[in-house]
Design a protein around this motif. Sequence first.
Motif, PDB file in Angstrom:
ATOM      1  N   ASP A 122       0.184  -0.982  -4.768  1.00 52.87           N
ATOM      2  CA  ASP A 122       1.177  -1.317  -5.785  1.00 52.87           C
ATOM      3  C   ASP A 122       0.955  -2.753  -6.249  1.00 52.87           C
ATOM      4  OD1 ASP A 122       2.569   1.075  -5.988  1.00 52.87           O
ATOM      5  OD2 ASP A 122       3.851   0.599  -4.273  1.00 52.87           O
ATOM      6  N   ILE A 123       1.332  -3.010  -7.472  1.00 55.90           N
ATOM      7  CA  ILE A 123       1.264  -4.376  -7.987  1.00 55.90           C
ATOM      8  C   ILE A 123       2.298  -5.230  -7.270  1.00 55.90           C
ATOM      9  CG2 ILE A 123       1.584  -5.816 -10.039  1.00 55.90           C
ATOM     10  CD1 ILE A 123       0.660  -3.424 -11.714  1.00 55.90           C
ATOM     11  N   LEU A 124       1.932  -6.435  -6.971  1.00 56.33           N
ATOM     12  CA  LEU A 124       2.841  -7.346  -6.279  1.00 56.33           C
ATOM     13  C   LEU A 124       3.919  -7.801  -7.258  1.00 56.33           C
ATOM     14  CD1 LEU A 124       3.091  -8.666  -3.477  1.00 56.33           C
ATOM     15  CD2 LEU A 124       1.849 -10.630  -4.398  1.00 56.33           C
ATOM     16  N   MET A 125       5.125  -7.285  -7.086  1.00 50.45           N
ATOM     17  CA  MET A 125       6.205  -7.568  -8.027  1.00 50.45           C
ATOM     18  C   MET A 125       6.987  -8.821  -7.646  1.00 50.45           C
ATOM     19  SD  MET A 125       5.807  -5.205 -10.225  1.00 50.45           S
ATOM     20  CE  MET A 125       7.306  -5.353 -11.194  1.00 50.45           C
ATOM     21  N   THR A 173      -1.212 -12.375  -7.056  1.00 46.45           N
ATOM     22  CA  THR A 173      -1.889 -11.081  -6.938  1.00 46.45           C
ATOM     23  C   THR A 173      -2.007 -10.616  -5.490  1.00 46.45           C
ATOM     24  OG1 THR A 173      -4.041 -12.201  -6.951  1.00 46.45           O
ATOM     25  CG2 THR A 173      -3.213 -11.371  -9.052  1.00 46.45           C
ATOM     26  N   VAL A 174      -1.892 -11.531  -4.540  1.00 45.65           N
ATOM     27  CA  VAL A 174      -1.799 -11.157  -3.133  1.00 45.65           C
ATOM     28  C   VAL A 174      -0.665 -11.956  -2.494  1.00 45.65           C
ATOM     29  CG1 VAL A 174      -4.257 -10.593  -2.948  1.00 45.65           C
ATOM     30  CG2 VAL A 174      -3.476 -12.878  -2.300  1.00 45.65           C
ATOM     31  N   ARG A 175      -0.092 -11.417  -1.453  1.00 43.29           N
ATOM     32  CA  ARG A 175       1.083 -12.018  -0.833  1.00 43.29           C
ATOM     33  C   ARG A 175       0.777 -13.382  -0.216  1.00 43.29           C
ATOM     34  NH1 ARG A 175       2.515  -6.321   1.858  1.00 43.29           N
ATOM     35  NH2 ARG A 175       4.384  -5.738   0.674  1.00 43.29           N
ATOM     36  N   ALA A 176       1.661 -14.322  -0.460  1.00 47.10           N
ATOM     37  CA  ALA A 176       1.525 -15.640   0.150  1.00 47.10           C
ATOM     38  C   ALA A 176       1.701 -15.544   1.662  1.00 47.10           C
ATOM     39  CB  ALA A 176       2.555 -16.600  -0.442  1.00 47.10           C
ATOM     40  N   ALA A 177       2.622 -14.691   2.111  1.00 50.53           N
ATOM     41  CA  ALA A 177       2.859 -14.547   3.550  1.00 50.53           C
ATOM     42  C   ALA A 177       1.609 -14.027   4.254  1.00 50.53           C
ATOM     43  CB  ALA A 177       4.038 -13.608   3.802  1.00 50.53           C
ATOM     44  N   ASN A 223      -4.590   1.307  -8.329  1.00 53.01           N
ATOM     45  CA  ASN A 223      -3.141   1.359  -8.497  1.00 53.01           C
ATOM     46  C   ASN A 223      -2.647   2.787  -8.731  1.00 53.01           C
ATOM     47  OD1 ASN A 223      -4.532   1.067 -11.113  1.00 53.01           O
ATOM     48  ND2 ASN A 223      -2.467   1.168 -11.986  1.00 53.01           N
ATOM     49  N   ALA A 224      -3.567   3.714  -9.020  1.00 51.47           N
ATOM     50  CA  ALA A 224      -3.206   5.106  -9.273  1.00 51.47           C
ATOM     51  C   ALA A 224      -3.381   5.940  -8.011  1.00 51.47           C
ATOM     52  CB  ALA A 224      -4.066   5.688 -10.392  1.00 51.47           C
ATOM     53  N   SER A 225      -2.660   7.036  -7.932  1.00 48.23           N
ATOM     54  CA  SER A 225      -2.812   7.942  -6.802  1.00 48.23           C
ATOM     55  C   SER A 225      -4.211   8.564  -6.819  1.00 48.23           C
ATOM     56  CB  SER A 225      -1.758   9.047  -6.861  1.00 48.23           C
ATOM     57  OG  SER A 225      -2.026   9.920  -7.950  1.00 48.23           O
ATOM     58  N   PHE A 226      -4.638   9.056  -5.667  1.00 47.69           N
ATOM     59  CA  PHE A 226      -5.974   9.637  -5.539  1.00 47.69           C
ATOM     60  C   PHE A 226      -6.202  10.756  -6.558  1.00 47.69           C
ATOM     61  CE2 PHE A 226      -8.787  12.845  -3.649  1.00 47.69           C
ATOM     62  CZ  PHE A 226      -9.909  12.086  -3.371  1.00 47.69           C
ATOM     63  N   GLU A 227      -5.277  11.689  -6.644  1.00 50.36           N
ATOM     64  CA  GLU A 227      -5.473  12.843  -7.511  1.00 50.36           C
ATOM     65  C   GLU A 227      -5.547  12.439  -8.982  1.00 50.36           C
ATOM     66  OE1 GLU A 227      -2.064  14.702  -5.745  1.00 50.36           O
ATOM     67  OE2 GLU A 227      -3.301  16.370  -4.995  1.00 50.36           O
ATOM     68  N   ASP A 228      -4.702  11.493  -9.394  1.00 51.03           N
ATOM     69  CA  ASP A 228      -4.749  11.021 -10.783  1.00 51.03           C
ATOM     70  C   ASP A 228      -6.074  10.310 -11.063  1.00 51.03           C
ATOM     71  OD1 ASP A 228      -2.257  12.026 -11.312  1.00 51.03           O
ATOM     72  OD2 ASP A 228      -1.214  10.116 -11.060  1.00 51.03           O
ATOM     73  N   ASN A 229      -6.542   9.529 -10.096  1.00 55.55           N
ATOM     74  CA  ASN A 229      -7.759   8.760 -10.319  1.00 55.55           C
ATOM     75  C   ASN A 229      -8.999   9.646 -10.316  1.00 55.55           C
ATOM     76  OD1 ASN A 229      -9.026   6.382 -10.958  1.00 55.55           O
ATOM     77  ND2 ASN A 229      -9.166   5.655  -8.868  1.00 55.55           N
ATOM     78  N   VAL A 230      -8.985  10.733  -9.546  1.00 56.72           N
ATOM     79  CA  VAL A 230     -10.102  11.685  -9.596  1.00 56.72           C
ATOM     80  C   VAL A 230     -10.326  12.143 -11.033  1.00 56.72           C
ATOM     81  CG1 VAL A 230     -10.748  14.059  -9.015  1.00 56.72           C
ATOM     82  CG2 VAL A 230     -10.017  12.508  -7.215  1.00 56.72           C
ATOM     83  N   VAL A 237       0.857  -1.189   0.000  1.00 56.01           N
ATOM     84  CA  VAL A 237       0.000   0.000   0.000  1.00 56.01           C
ATOM     85  C   VAL A 237       0.887   1.232   0.000  1.00 56.01           C
ATOM     86  CG1 VAL A 237      -1.683   1.349   1.313  1.00 56.01           C
ATOM     87  CG2 VAL A 237      -1.933  -1.135   1.127  1.00 56.01           C
ATOM     88  N   ARG A 238       0.674   2.114  -0.972  1.00 54.48           N
ATOM     89  CA  ARG A 238       1.515   3.300  -1.119  1.00 54.48           C
ATOM     90  C   ARG A 238       0.897   4.546  -0.498  1.00 54.48           C
ATOM     91  NH1 ARG A 238       1.911   3.079  -6.199  1.00 54.48           N
ATOM     92  NH2 ARG A 238       0.832   4.929  -6.974  1.00 54.48           N
ATOM     93  N   GLU A 239      -0.432   4.667  -0.567  1.00 55.13           N
ATOM     94  CA  GLU A 239      -1.092   5.870  -0.054  1.00 55.13           C
ATOM     95  C   GLU A 239      -2.392   5.493   0.654  1.00 55.13           C
ATOM     96  OE1 GLU A 239      -1.962   8.478  -3.303  1.00 55.13           O
ATOM     97  OE2 GLU A 239       0.132   8.914  -3.761  1.00 55.13           O
TER      98      GLU A 239
END
Length: 216
Positions: free
Chosen positions: A54-57, A79-83, A123-130, A28-30
């Motif tokens: 963020d995408i799970l890399m 797509t989600v963490r195994a841990a 996956n986009a920031s709040f302002e970009d997604n608005v 989670v970035r924001e």
Amino acid sequence: MSLSREDALDRVADVVDAVESETMPVPVREVWVYGDVALGLDPVDRLDVYVTKDILMRGDGDRADEFERELGVAGVGQTVRAAWAEEHPDLVRANANGHAAPEQCLAAHLLEDDEPVHLEVCNASFEDNVTQRLEGAKARGDWTQLLDPRGVCLYADGHRSTDAMQKLRDGELALPTLSRALQMLGLDEPESNEAAKALHAWRDQQEGATVRGDVV
């Protein structure tokens, strides 16, 4: 069901605490809040929270078959963490195709089923997604797809904003009405009034904890 302003802000703080200190299904970035809680309303009819993921890399894709056998959900470790799934097997959620759904897993981890909280995950920031959601809603003529632009960032890139939280608690933020905020983004007055009315009506129909995932 609504929340007192104090309870709503305490609840938001809990979400930030979890993101900061616990293993999440995805990075989670924001974390943002928007709408009623940002306006200083008391009580808060619905608490709106926005999470940028963020995408799970660096996943554990080689364990996907193992988790699918155990949990009946595909894509765990991809797509989600195994841990995270090992720690919280009861919180793993799937989409209609039976594949692990990051937004549903985040909601299961962060929210209680009966609380009046809406979680937006993208996956986009709040302002970009608005901006993206405004363009999409206008093109489709579906104002319920809008994202209320009146937001406050409480956590970004591993750091929390104690200053922003304190301003929320003190009611120091001066934000416009929804229709005015939409006009500032380019809608004319009739459109903005129609859009605000439609979005408020959509929110009024929501009950309990809800989540919506989005990809830009």
